[in-house]
Scaffold this motif. Sequence first.
Motif, PDB file in Angstrom:
ATOM      1  N   PHE A   1      -3.417  11.389 -20.714  1.00  0.00           N
ATOM      2  CA  PHE A   1      -2.538  11.291 -22.362  1.00  0.00           C
ATOM      3  C   PHE A   1      -2.219   9.615 -22.573  1.00  0.00           C
TER       4      PHE A   1
ATOM      5  N   GLN B   1       6.711  12.401 -16.312  1.00  0.00           N
ATOM      6  CA  GLN B   1       6.349  13.035 -14.801  1.00  0.00           C
ATOM      7  C   GLN B   1       7.921  13.019 -14.482  1.00  0.00           C
TER       8      GLN B   1
ATOM      9  N   TYR C   1       2.923  -0.348  -3.006  1.00  0.00           N
ATOM     10  CA  TYR C   1       2.575   0.518  -1.828  1.00  0.00           C
ATOM     11  C   TYR C   1       2.527  -0.495  -0.908  1.00  0.00           C
TER      12      TYR C   1
ATOM     13  N   ALA D   1      -5.210  15.509  -9.050  1.00  0.00           N
ATOM     14  CA  ALA D   1      -4.176  14.203  -8.892  1.00  0.00           C
ATOM     15  C   ALA D   1      -2.811  14.792  -9.833  1.00  0.00           C
TER      16      ALA D   1
ATOM     17  N   ALA E   1       5.950  10.695  -8.025  1.00  0.00           N
ATOM     18  CA  ALA E   1       5.446  11.468  -9.024  1.00  0.00           C
ATOM     19  C   ALA E   1       5.306  12.173  -9.499  1.00  0.00           C
ATOM     20  N   ALA E   2       5.364  13.302 -10.312  1.00  0.00           N
ATOM     21  CA  ALA E   2       3.544  14.524 -10.505  1.00  0.00           C
ATOM     22  C   ALA E   2       3.911  13.854 -12.201  1.00  0.00           C
TER      23      ALA E   2
ATOM     24  N   ARG F   1      -0.317  18.028 -15.842  1.00  0.00           N
ATOM     25  CA  ARG F   1      -1.231  17.873 -14.969  1.00  0.00           C
ATOM     26  C   ARG F   1      -0.716  19.060 -14.237  1.00  0.00           C
TER      27      ARG F   1
HETATM   28  P1  HAM Z   1       0.574   7.340 -10.716  1.00  0.00           P
HETATM   29  O1  HAM Z   1      -0.416   8.679  -9.769  1.00  0.00           O
HETATM   30  O2  HAM Z   1       0.257   6.323 -11.389  1.00  0.00           O
HETATM   31  O3  HAM Z   1       2.207   7.576 -10.081  1.00  0.00           O
HETATM   32  O4  HAM Z   1       1.926   9.044 -11.444  1.00  0.00           O
HETATM   33  C1  HAM Z   1       1.744  10.135 -10.802  1.00  0.00           C
HETATM   34  C2  HAM Z   1       1.816  11.275 -11.369  1.00  0.00           C
HETATM   35  O5  HAM Z   1       1.360  11.017 -12.636  1.00  0.00           O
HETATM   36  C3  HAM Z   1       0.066  11.211 -11.346  1.00  0.00           C
HETATM   37  O6  HAM Z   1      -0.727  12.315 -10.311  1.00  0.00           O
HETATM   38  C4  HAM Z   1      -0.478  12.396 -12.835  1.00  0.00           C
HETATM   39  O7  HAM Z   1       0.041  13.593 -11.877  1.00  0.00           O
HETATM   40  C5  HAM Z   1       0.413  11.932 -13.137  1.00  0.00           C
HETATM   41  N1  HAM Z   1      -0.045  10.336 -14.467  1.00  0.00           N
HETATM   42  C6  HAM Z   1      -0.712   9.954 -14.172  1.00  0.00           C
HETATM   43  N2  HAM Z   1      -1.316   9.385 -15.309  1.00  0.00           N
HETATM   44  C7  HAM Z   1      -1.454  10.511 -16.306  1.00  0.00           C
HETATM   45  C8  HAM Z   1      -2.182  10.321 -17.724  1.00  0.00           C
HETATM   46  N3  HAM Z   1      -2.595   9.226 -18.326  1.00  0.00           N
HETATM   47  N4  HAM Z   1      -1.986  11.173 -18.041  1.00  0.00           N
HETATM   48  C9  HAM Z   1      -1.648  12.626 -17.256  1.00  0.00           C
HETATM   49  N5  HAM Z   1      -1.306  12.663 -16.165  1.00  0.00           N
HETATM   50  C10 HAM Z   1      -0.415  11.702 -15.749  1.00  0.00           C
HETATM   51  C11 HAM Z   1       3.118   6.911 -10.024  1.00  0.00           C
HETATM   52  O8  HAM Z   1       3.480   7.047 -11.585  1.00  0.00           O
HETATM   53  C12 HAM Z   1       4.162   6.015  -8.920  1.00  0.00           C
HETATM   54  N6  HAM Z   1       5.415   5.725  -9.711  1.00  0.00           N
HETATM   55  C13 HAM Z   1       4.625   7.467  -8.242  1.00  0.00           C
HETATM   56  C14 HAM Z   1       5.822   6.889  -7.645  1.00  0.00           C
HETATM   57  C15 HAM Z   1       7.008   6.516  -7.183  1.00  0.00           C
HETATM   58  N7  HAM Z   1       5.373   5.502  -6.401  1.00  0.00           N
HETATM   59  C16 HAM Z   1       6.399   6.116  -5.461  1.00  0.00           C
HETATM   60  N8  HAM Z   1       7.492   6.632  -6.120  1.00  0.00           N
END
Ligand code: HAM
Length: 424
Positions: free
Chosen positions: A125, A130, A266, A284, A309-310, A314
């Motif tokens: 999206f 998250q 990272y 993911a 983050a999750a 998803r």
């Molecule tokens: P990221 O992998 O870019 O990491 O996003 C985390 C999660 O957000 C993904 O695994 C996915 O489940 C969800 N996600 C990302 N983009 C989308 C999208 N366009 N639509 C739906 N779901 C999405 C981060 O954002 C890092 N900040 C995580 C982190 C926290 N690393 C260290 N601390």
Amino acid sequence: MSAFVASPEPFKAPIGTRDILPPESERWTRLVAEFARIMGLAGYGFIQNPMFEDIGVFRPVGEGTDVVSKEMYDFFDKGDRHLALRPEGTASVVRAFNQHHPLVPWKVWYVAPNFRYEKPQAGRFRQHHQLGAECVGVVDPDVDVELMVLLWDFFCTIGLRELRLLINSIGDLETRHGYYEHLRAYLDVRRDSLDPEDRRKIDQHPMRVLDSKRPETQDAIADAPTLLDVMSGVSRAHFERVRAGLDAARIPFEIEPRLVRGLDYYTHTVFEIQSPALDSAQSAIGGGGRYDGLAEALGGKATPGTGFAAGIERILLACDAEGIFAEQGARLDAFVVDLGDGSTARDVSTALRRGGLSVDRAFDGRSPKAQMKAANRSGARFAVIIGEDELAAGTVTLKDLRSDKQQEMVSRENLADELRKRLS
Ligand code: HAM
């Protein structure tokens, strides 16, 4: 000329965004409550950051990444400040850490919308949401493990069974620079067999080529050298401790030397939890890792950090694919049916709600039949029916809407207690 243009048709939400309506939204609130409970048990406090930041806050997320260079929503405000809607949460959390100097370890969790101008498709999206957590100020690899265990356990608690945890170490900066040379040499020889988009990454960020899903590139990099082969002693020890921690928590994991993640900050541990029940492009459901250089890159003192983050959308798609975590219908205790002018429904609902019961009623002078229909549709356990006779006698008629039991009269004065007795 006015900036507002009348639409010939009713407006719709912008492409790539969604309205989350009841009853689906009930799953969201339940999911967030469960996440809050699990993070609270581990000493994480709730943080809420602004939805937009100075655009510079997101520079360390990665100028060479799609998330920052292609997908960010940036704009100038009326004071000519260059701002961006948050594409992810970690940079904001670390910016807040630098600004407020909290005691370390600083453990926080969040639930927040993020904005990425991606090509919308199932599970992808332009505004996604998250659930995330960060621990700032600790180098100990046990915190990486703590976060992975918390995320894994959260997924298991809501009922997900098909999960894959992939982990990797991308080492410290020094190791990585040495490795880049190796990898560039390897990729240079195969330049012509790479997809053009990946070819461009060789000079700027060769590790990102390893993450490519493009078939031509996949074939060409099949036996590329991995960073695990050249890792420094410190990185190796860190990674070993992470693996031992996951073993001790009895969490199955796979080491994936190609896992580099789509963000630049990272160091050392990176990980992803996938749901094999989903298509690989959206599988993911969560990811994260360590970012020991981020606080400094944002102008603060060198401070380590790690988090994950999750994506809520998803996670819920994975739940649907596994047939779990279904919507729970409304759980009203009672629905008041007023055969008079509505004043009694108004007063009885207020009294019962003040007594801690969940109660609804009809409005606009609906007929008794329409009110009973609304009571049945509401999912309430009891209808509280009040007509002229009940009003005169200071009673109400209780009707159990989930069984064929007889209706019974109870005193209006004791109504809350009588309902509670029957509900327990
Ligand atoms: P990221 O992998 O870019 O990491 O996003 C985390 C999660 O957000 C993904 O695994 C996915 O489940 C969800 N996600 C990302 N983009 C989308 C999208 N366009 N639509 C739906 N779901 C999405 C981060 O954002 C890092 N900040 C995580 C982190 C926290 N690393 C260290 N601390």
